[in-house]
Scaffold this active site. Structure first.
Site, PDB file in Angstrom:
ATOM      1  N   GLU A 111       0.651  -1.464   0.269  1.00 28.35           N
ATOM      2  CA  GLU A 111       0.341   0.083  -0.152  1.00 28.35           C
ATOM      3  C   GLU A 111       0.900   0.762   0.149  1.00 28.35           C
ATOM      4  O   GLU A 111       2.242   1.118   0.407  1.00 28.35           O
ATOM      5  CB  GLU A 111      -0.774  -0.047   1.399  1.00 28.35           C
ATOM      6  CG  GLU A 111      -2.358  -1.116   0.751  1.00 28.35           C
ATOM      7  CD  GLU A 111      -2.964  -1.629   2.790  1.00 28.35           C
ATOM      8  OE1 GLU A 111      -4.321  -0.969   2.394  1.00 28.35           O
ATOM      9  OE2 GLU A 111      -2.279  -0.986   3.917  1.00 28.35           O
ATOM     10  N   CYS A 129       2.931   8.865   1.421  1.00 31.75           N
ATOM     11  CA  CYS A 129       3.851   7.529   2.224  1.00 31.75           C
ATOM     12  C   CYS A 129       4.081   6.137   0.930  1.00 31.75           C
ATOM     13  O   CYS A 129       3.306   5.663   0.742  1.00 31.75           O
ATOM     14  CB  CYS A 129       3.256   7.492   2.585  1.00 31.75           C
ATOM     15  SG  CYS A 129       3.130   5.909   3.924  1.00 31.75           S
ATOM     16  N   CYS A 136       6.220  -6.611   7.615  1.00 32.17           N
ATOM     17  CA  CYS A 136       7.424  -6.397   8.171  1.00 32.17           C
ATOM     18  C   CYS A 136       8.265  -7.338   9.250  1.00 32.17           C
ATOM     19  O   CYS A 136       6.954  -8.064   9.997  1.00 32.17           O
ATOM     20  CB  CYS A 136       7.277  -4.910   8.669  1.00 32.17           C
ATOM     21  SG  CYS A 136       8.389  -4.149  10.110  1.00 32.17           S
ATOM     22  N   CYS A 140       6.604  -4.755  15.632  1.00 31.78           N
ATOM     23  CA  CYS A 140       6.269  -3.547  17.216  1.00 31.78           C
ATOM     24  C   CYS A 140       4.520  -3.869  17.401  1.00 31.78           C
ATOM     25  O   CYS A 140       4.008  -4.399  16.870  1.00 31.78           O
ATOM     26  CB  CYS A 140       6.093  -2.196  16.187  1.00 31.78           C
ATOM     27  SG  CYS A 140       7.742  -1.649  15.642  1.00 31.78           S
ATOM     28  N   CYS A 143       1.803  -2.152  16.024  1.00 33.44           N
ATOM     29  CA  CYS A 143       2.006  -1.578  14.215  1.00 33.44           C
ATOM     30  C   CYS A 143       0.665  -2.837  13.735  1.00 33.44           C
ATOM     31  O   CYS A 143       1.046  -4.182  14.030  1.00 33.44           O
ATOM     32  CB  CYS A 143       3.383  -1.386  13.917  1.00 33.44           C
ATOM     33  SG  CYS A 143       2.938  -1.868  11.799  1.00 33.44           S
ATOM     34  N   CYS A 359      -0.659   6.077  10.393  1.00 33.05           N
ATOM     35  CA  CYS A 359       0.445   5.050  10.760  1.00 33.05           C
ATOM     36  C   CYS A 359       0.740   3.793  11.311  1.00 33.05           C
ATOM     37  O   CYS A 359      -0.663   3.681  12.375  1.00 33.05           O
ATOM     38  CB  CYS A 359       1.422   6.001  11.670  1.00 33.05           C
ATOM     39  SG  CYS A 359       2.473   7.888  10.440  1.00 33.05           S
TER      40      CYS A 359
HETATM   41  S1  SF4 Z   1       5.942   0.085  13.169  1.00 32.06           S
HETATM   42 FE1  SF4 Z   1       5.458  -1.778  11.881  1.00 32.06          FE
HETATM   43  S2  SF4 Z   1       5.790  -0.769   9.730  1.00 32.06           S
HETATM   44 FE2  SF4 Z   1       7.278  -0.084  10.918  1.00 32.06          FE
HETATM   45  S3  SF4 Z   1       8.900  -1.103  12.134  1.00 32.06           S
HETATM   46 FE3  SF4 Z   1       7.599  -1.342  13.451  1.00 32.06          FE
HETATM   47  S4  SF4 Z   1       6.657  -3.263  12.876  1.00 32.06           S
HETATM   48 FE4  SF4 Z   1       7.170  -2.837  10.615  1.00 32.06          FE
END
Ligand code: SF4
Length: 376
Positions: A111, A129, A136, A140, A143, A359
């Site tokens: 995306e 963006c 990923c 986190c 996220c 975000c």
């Molecule tokens: S916030 Fe999400 S996309 Fe960014 S590094 Fe952490 S897990 Fe990865």
């Protein structure tokens, strides 16, 4: 006839067999395209012409590259292509933010998010963006992308392609003022492609963006951050801190175990930035986790002496996660403590919340469901 598409190797120009490899020129730098043309027996300037057609003019049809000789265009059409993304889906939020869902050649989805910023004179400033990975690996806790897990790296071509395709979708005469590497993925976990993508976006005969209009956002892979700044000086850097002590940060940003705050901030202090550059520190505020006045005071202490600004991002909720967005009063108090300590601190209002484009909200739901299914 089955075509084999290569993004790297030049074809063997003497080979006329039907199984000849098709070279995807998108994502190649100027030197690679020149080399490709030299191998075809064409002069180097043909490569520069093709580079400019692809990146400056956004042309994908080799036959429309009108300053190339017709015979060469015909030969090119047999040996090469310029890969292109079409949006699989476009969602528009109430605030004008648009989320583009792109399907890659192998079926994976990524995306990009376009954010309009209305200006007082009635014009609009556009930001884009873009993603650097499918999924990923950083994990986190707050996220949604992390819930997909890591699927694969994007190539430089696939990163830049998001920009080129989204540029086509701008209203006539408009351009992107800023591009941020802040979509799906950790760009420094894909350093080589991220650097190559920056070079393609800033090449004066290509897209031609000023490096200062680009920003790379990282969770803080300290050694790679230094390498990135050395490789492509002038590009903005945003470091996601999200906590002011290692214990809290380790719980919500797992890479902190490898690159703790002290290492990240020492790296930040020593980055070879220009006089006018300052680092942006991102801080997602999670109610009861990292949003206390004490956290704010600790953060102010950590950042003392670093030329920086702080973006505070009240968390953007999504289902099945136990975090909560802090009250506005709590956010205001956090910011007040930072500014009273002499820091420039801003509360960033999330754009595109209603279309899950803010975000930490980008993700392929099917991949999340697959992963959850494998675990159960
Ligand atoms: S916030 Fe999400 S996309 Fe960014 S590094 Fe952490 S897990 Fe990865």
């Amino acid at each position: 006839m089955e075509l084999m598409v290569s993004t790297k190797n030049s074809p063997d120009w003497r080979d006329d067999s039907p199984a000849q490899e098709i070279t995807d020129l998108k994502g190649m730098g100027e030197e690679e395209i020149i080399e490709f043309c030299l191998e075809a027996g064409e002069p180097a300037y043909r490569g520069r012409q093709i580079f400019s057609w692809i990146y400056a003019k956004g042309e994908t049809d080799l036959d429309r590259m009108s300053d190339l000789p017709r015979a060469f265009r015909e030969e090119l059409a047999r040996r090469a292509r310029v890969g292109w993304l079409e949006p699989e889906k476009v969602e528009k939020g109430a605030d004008g933010t648009e989320k583009f869902l792109w399907r890659l050649g192998d079926g994976n989805l990524v995306e990009s998010v376009r954010v309009p910023m209305p200006l007082p004179d009635g014009k609009t400033r556009w930001s884009l963006c873009i993603s650097t990975q499918v999924g990923c690996a950083m994990g986190c806790a707050f996220c949604l992308t992390a819930k997909m897990g890591f699927v694969r790296q994007l190539s430089a071509g696939e990163i830049v392609e998001q920009f080129l395709a989204a540029r086509r979708l701008l209203p006539e005469g408009e351009r992107y003022h800023n591009v941020v590497f802040m979509g799906m993925g950790e760009p420094l976990d894909n350093l080589e492609a991220s650097v190559a993508a920056v070079r393609l976006l800033t090449h004066p005969k290509g897209v031609g963006m000023s490096p200062r209009r680009l920003t790379l956002s990282t969770v803080g892979i300290a050694p790679k951050l230094l390498e990135f700044v050395r490789e492509v000086p002038g590009v903005g850097v945003a470091v996601s801190l999200h906590a002011a002590d290692d214990v809290t940060r380790g719980k919500i940003v797992p890479p902190n175990r490898k690159w703790p705050l002290n290492e990240i901030l020492t790296t930040c202090r020593n980055l070879p930035l220009s006089e006018r550059q300052r680092i942006t520190f991102e801080y997602v505020l999670l109610s009861g986790v990292n949003d206390s006045p004490e956290d704010a005071r600790k953060l102010a202490g950590l950042l003392r002496g670093i030329r920086c600004k702080v973006n505070l991002l009240p968390w953007n909720p999504f289902p099945d996660v136990s975090f909560e967005r802090p009250a506005d009063s709590r956010v205001g108090e956090f910011r007040r403590i930072l500014t009273q300590s002499g820091l420039d601190a801003f509360v960033r209002q999330s754009k595109g919340l209603d279309i899950r484009a803010a975000c930490g909200q980008l993700a392929d739901d099917d991949k999340i469901a697959d992963r959850a299914g494998r675990r159960s």
